[in-house]
Design an enzyme around this catalytic site. Structure first.
Site: not given
Ligand code: FEO
Length: 390
Positions: A24, A78, A80, A82, A144, A163, A191, A222
């Site tokens: 993104h 979370h 999101e 991913d 976030h 994250d 990041y 990640h």
């Molecule tokens: Fe906020 Fe790695 O997603």
């Protein structure tokens, strides 16, 4: 598709996204991973998932350890996509599993996936015994997204941080010490700058909680897992979250016929001769997401754009829109640029820098057509004065 045992019966079972180059708006030259963790205890718990297209890879890793049908808890730190993108596949494979998550995340999961799953809602301070281990939950809203949470396992001194503390790196290595601090720190900074930067106040609150936890491993969602360099990592996060900068400069510019570039080079000379390290970034050759890691620690930020069609160059408008959203504070700024007529470009740049609350000790310099020797000498002098100002 080998799982990696991080602690006895705690496994990394995530997916590696070797080809990811764009996240993104953030370029990811090293790819990424989405880290899921499987805890085998009286209750079998899967912590977070992977992007939807890596679901098979994750499920194959899990299957080498347990039949996915036996998963009791699907812990979602979370929403999101991913990390939650493969929750539907997990819930198909493990139909009796309960999703453990926050109330905000439950609502977000319902809005993303439109499924009627079983939920256990948890909040900060709640604990869930899964056998010999305890899952302790700490909500970290806006680090976030509003739904973010981290999970701590005291018996393992392990923080599953989602994250936070992540990095976009695809690698066969799973631990930071295997790949090396320098590479991982650089990607952790990138990041932070691109994803977490706007939420410094919330990060500080989360760090205050993390500081109270006995820890020997931080496993983000990640990149590489931290079983070494924990004090160094937490120190860097405090610095970034507090907008603490170094005495160094970042010069970002674009140019049409080379005049704004000449101005940038003269400013650099003034700074360099005054002992301030300078990073120069042209928007023609660097993506905005590659520039913001330098913004993360530079006290002085000099931004130059020529004027086109009564405004700044669109590349500069994109850069400034991006950094405005990241909300860097406590910087000293300077705007400059060349023009043929009008001269709105540099003025627009100055207006954005002022709007961000930056100190602007020098007047904007706007030069018509091509700078002469005296103009460049004046800019060098401004570089010298800015060096003194920080
Ligand atoms: Fe906020 Fe790695 O997603």
């Amino acid at each position: 598709m080998k799982p990696i045992e991080m602690k006895p019966n705690v496994y990394w079972v995530g997916g590696i996204d070797w080809d990811l180059r764009y996240f993104h708006g953030y370029v990811t030259p090293r790819g990424s991973t989405y880290n899921s963790y499987l805890i085998i205890d009286d209750k079998i718990t899967l912590v977070d998932t992977v992007k939807h297209y890596l679901a098979d890879e994750m499920l194959e890793r899990i299957s080498t350890l347990v039949d996915p049908e036996k998963i009791d808890y699907m812990l979602v730190n979370h929403v999101e996509m991913d990390h939650s993108g493969s929750v539907p596949r997990v819930m198909e494979a493990a139909p009796r599993a309960t999703i453990v998550t926050t109330s905000k995340a439950k609502r977000a999961l319902e809005m993303h996936y439109k499924k009627d799953w079983e939920y256990m809602i948890v909040k900060t301070g709640d604990e869930l015994k899964i056998g010999s281990r305890t899952l302790k939950f700490v909500e970290t809203p806006m680090v976030h997204w509003p739904d973010n949470m981290v999970t701590y396992i005291p018996e393992e001194r392990l923080l599953l941080s989602n994250d936070a503390f992540g990095q976009h790196i695809a690698s066969t290595e799973r631990f930071v010490d295997e790949l090396g601090w320098d590479i991982v720190r650089e990607e952790a900074a990138s990041y932070y700058a691109n994803i977490v930067f706007p939420y410094g106040a919330q990060v500080m609150k989360a760090l205050d909680v993390v500081d109270t936890l006995p820890l020997d491993m931080i496993a983000p969602s990640h990149g590489l897992i931290w079983r070494s360099y924990l004090p160094e990592l937490l120190k860097e996060y405090r610095k970034w979250a507090g907008n603490e900068t170094d005495r160094k400069a970042l010069v970002v510019y674009d140019t049409m016929w080379g005049s704004t570039r000449k101005m940038a080079l003269a400013l650099r000379e003034g700074l360099e001769t005054s002992g301030v390290p300078v990073t120069m970034k042209s928007l023609q050759t660097s993506h905005i997401s590659e520039i913001v890691p330098h913004l993360l620690t530079a006290k002085l930020v000099l931004v130059g754009s020529p004027t086109i069609n009564n405004g700044m160059l669109p590349t500069m408008a994109a850069f400034l829109t991006y950094i405005k959203g990241l909300r860097p504070k406590k910087r000293t700024g300077f705007a400059f640029g060349s023009y043929g007529w009008g001269g709105q470009g540099a003025r627009e740049v100055a207006s954005v820098l002022k709007d961000m609350g930056w100190e602007m000790p020098e007047e904007t310099v706007n030069l018509q057509y091509v700078p002469g020797k005296e103009d460049l000498a004046g800019l060098k002098e401004i570089g010298t004065r800015l060096a003194k100002a920080i």
